[in-house]
Design a protein around this motif. Structure first.
Motif, mmCIF file in Angstrom:
data_model
loop_
_atom_site.group_PDB
_atom_site.id
_atom_site.type_symbol
_atom_site.label_atom_id
_atom_site.label_comp_id
_atom_site.label_asym_id
_atom_site.label_seq_id
_atom_site.Cartn_x
_atom_site.Cartn_y
_atom_site.Cartn_z
ATOM 1 N N GLY A 171 0.644 -0.723 -0.120
ATOM 2 C CA GLY A 171 0.031 0.043 -0.176
ATOM 3 C C GLY A 171 0.955 1.257 0.116
ATOM 4 N N THR A 172 1.777 1.442 0.765
ATOM 5 C CA THR A 172 2.941 2.153 0.884
ATOM 6 C C THR A 172 3.309 2.797 0.200
ATOM 7 O OG1 THR A 172 3.414 2.015 2.620
ATOM 8 C CG2 THR A 172 4.467 3.304 2.388
ATOM 9 N N VAL A 173 3.928 1.613 -1.594
ATOM 10 C CA VAL A 173 4.923 1.825 -2.263
ATOM 11 C C VAL A 173 4.097 2.320 -3.486
ATOM 12 C CG1 VAL A 173 6.892 0.708 -1.522
ATOM 13 C CG2 VAL A 173 5.150 -0.047 -2.652
ATOM 14 N N LEU A 174 2.286 1.742 -3.711
ATOM 15 C CA LEU A 174 1.492 1.774 -4.430
ATOM 16 C C LEU A 174 1.510 3.387 -4.544
ATOM 17 C CD1 LEU A 174 -0.197 -1.571 -4.665
ATOM 18 C CD2 LEU A 174 1.099 0.035 -6.008
ATOM 19 N N GLY A 175 0.910 3.161 -3.170
ATOM 20 C CA GLY A 175 0.632 4.999 -2.434
ATOM 21 C C GLY A 175 1.674 6.420 -3.251
ATOM 22 N N LEU A 176 2.765 6.037 -2.768
ATOM 23 C CA LEU A 176 4.092 7.253 -3.481
ATOM 24 C C LEU A 176 4.333 7.022 -5.117
ATOM 25 C CD1 LEU A 176 6.589 6.003 -0.930
ATOM 26 C CD2 LEU A 176 6.232 8.038 -1.583
ATOM 27 N N ALA A 177 3.275 5.921 -5.801
ATOM 28 C CA ALA A 177 3.699 5.984 -6.803
ATOM 29 C C ALA A 177 2.722 6.764 -8.010
ATOM 30 C CB ALA A 177 3.471 3.822 -7.685
ATOM 31 N N VAL A 178 1.191 5.887 -7.503
ATOM 32 C CA VAL A 178 -0.737 6.784 -7.306
ATOM 33 C C VAL A 178 0.009 7.536 -7.741
ATOM 34 C CG1 VAL A 178 -1.429 7.312 -5.798
ATOM 35 C CG2 VAL A 178 -2.408 6.730 -7.535
ATOM 36 N N ALA A 179 0.282 8.862 -6.683
ATOM 37 C CA ALA A 179 0.424 10.135 -6.352
ATOM 38 C C ALA A 179 1.100 10.696 -7.368
ATOM 39 C CB ALA A 179 1.475 10.562 -4.890
ATOM 40 N N THR A 180 2.633 9.878 -7.998
ATOM 41 C CA THR A 180 2.854 10.440 -9.007
ATOM 42 C C THR A 180 2.450 10.224 -10.298
ATOM 43 O OG1 THR A 180 5.290 9.740 -7.576
ATOM 44 C CG2 THR A 180 5.470 10.782 -10.405
ATOM 45 N N VAL A 181 1.713 9.674 -10.556
ATOM 46 C CA VAL A 181 0.471 9.679 -11.491
ATOM 47 C C VAL A 181 -0.240 10.924 -11.488
ATOM 48 C CG1 VAL A 181 -1.138 7.599 -12.609
ATOM 49 C CG2 VAL A 181 1.522 6.769 -12.105
ATOM 50 N N ILE A 182 -0.877 10.983 -10.734
ATOM 51 C CA ILE A 182 -1.959 11.392 -10.686
ATOM 52 C C ILE A 182 -1.243 13.223 -11.083
ATOM 53 C CG2 ILE A 182 -4.027 12.191 -8.696
ATOM 54 C CD1 ILE A 182 -4.233 9.693 -8.365
ATOM 55 N N GLY A 183 -0.344 13.537 -9.856
ATOM 56 C CA GLY A 183 -0.110 14.340 -10.234
ATOM 57 C C GLY A 183 -0.501 15.427 -9.363
ATOM 58 N N SER A 184 -1.404 16.508 -9.734
ATOM 59 C CA SER A 184 -2.415 17.224 -8.153
ATOM 60 C C SER A 184 -3.053 16.922 -7.074
ATOM 61 C CB SER A 184 -3.204 18.010 -9.485
ATOM 62 O OG SER A 184 -4.490 17.575 -9.095
ATOM 63 N N ALA A 185 -3.021 17.560 -5.870
ATOM 64 C CA ALA A 185 -3.728 17.040 -4.601
ATOM 65 C C ALA A 185 -5.003 17.432 -4.161
ATOM 66 C CB ALA A 185 -3.077 18.131 -3.635
#
Length: 280
Positions: A171-185
């Motif tokens: 969950g942690t590494v996927l959260g880090l990854a998806v935050a980069t893919v999605i971009g904006s807060a």
């Protein structure tokens, strides 16, 4: 004269070696925990949401028998425990990283020379601690307020430990990854929770595994939550309940393999795509 100069020459002091990425990461765990504690909304949501869900569903459906000898509360506890792990890791990390990048916090960390690995260690450590507290609170409430019998076999708690640990890491590494893919807060704050809710429904959090359509189970099997839920059920339910799963067994080997695969996939994606600053 030359000898005198040599004798009084000052030997330059040796600079201390900079701290390792691991040492910086361990220090960041404490910082991440303090930042977490200073956000009352996040604290309340992380710790109260699973308990509230158990209280609501346990009160409404508490008298229903899901499987022979197994009530709804016992069955639902496994699903809500797995959901709690996902919320404190994937959802919380994904939204937090997107917000920190947008505020410029990550850019400042890069300027200070913080390794990306140290930042990830800090996030993972914070998730481990908060998840441990969350699950301890949830299980205590389940046992004391709803009379849910917890396992007494040490082997089941060993299973609980590795399922939770792999779930946290994935969950942690996927959260880090998806935050980069999605971009904006803003996109992260709406997209990640919506995706998490859909995953809960198709992964069997609220339903018996064998009651789900085959196509839905195949879709859910591609994501970690389905295996996290199934692993939790193997801990809290008797072995006879395994017949209600799609495969008719707990599939511990496959659960470990899928969760570990997502840890590796998420790590590779983070290593290739992680950004300190938003893309222009």
């Amino acid at each position: 004269m030359t000898a005198a100069r040599t004798a009084t020459r000052t030997v330059p002091a040796t600079r201390p070696a900079p701290p390792s990425a691991a040492a910086i990461g361990l220090a960041r765990i404490g910082l991440e925990l303090r930042l977490f504690a200073r956000d009352p909304g996040q604290v309340v949501f992380s710790f109260a949401y699973p308990v509230i869900m158990l209280a609501i569903f346990g009160s409404v459906f508490g008298d229903e028998v899901v499987l022979p000898g197994i009530g709804f509360r016992e069955y639902f506890l496994a699903g809500i425990a797995a959901t709690g792990v996902m919320l404190t890791s994937f959802q919380a990390v994904g939204t937090a990283v997107a917000e920190e990048r947008e505020r410029g916090d990550l850019a400042r960390l890069q300027t200070l020379g913080t390794p990306a690995l140290s930042y990830a260690i800090g996030k993972a450590g914070q998730v481990v601690v908060t998840t441990a507290v969350q699950l301890a609170l949830l299980l205590t409430v389940a046992a004391t307020a709803f009379d849910v019998a917890l396992p007494t076999d040490p082997g089941r708690w060993v299973t609980f430990a590795w399922v939770v640990l792999l779930g946290i890491l994935a969950g942690t590494v996927l959260g880090l990854a998806v935050a980069t893919v999605i971009g904006s807060a803003r996109s992260a704050g709406t997209g990640i929770p919506a995706f998490a809710v859909v995953l809960q429904f198709i992964s069997g959090v609220f339903f018996i595994g064998s009651d789900l359509p085959d196509w839905m189970d195949r879709v859910a099997a591609a994501f970690p939550l389905k295996w996290l839920v199934q692993g939790m059920r193997s801990v809290f339910l008797p072995d006879s309940a395994a017949v209600a799963e799609q495969a008719g067994s707990w599939e511990h080997g496959r659960t470990a393999l899928v969760l570990a695969a997502w840890v590796i996939i998420g790590t590779v994606v983070c290593a290739r795509t992680f950004r300190w600053r938003r893309a222009a």
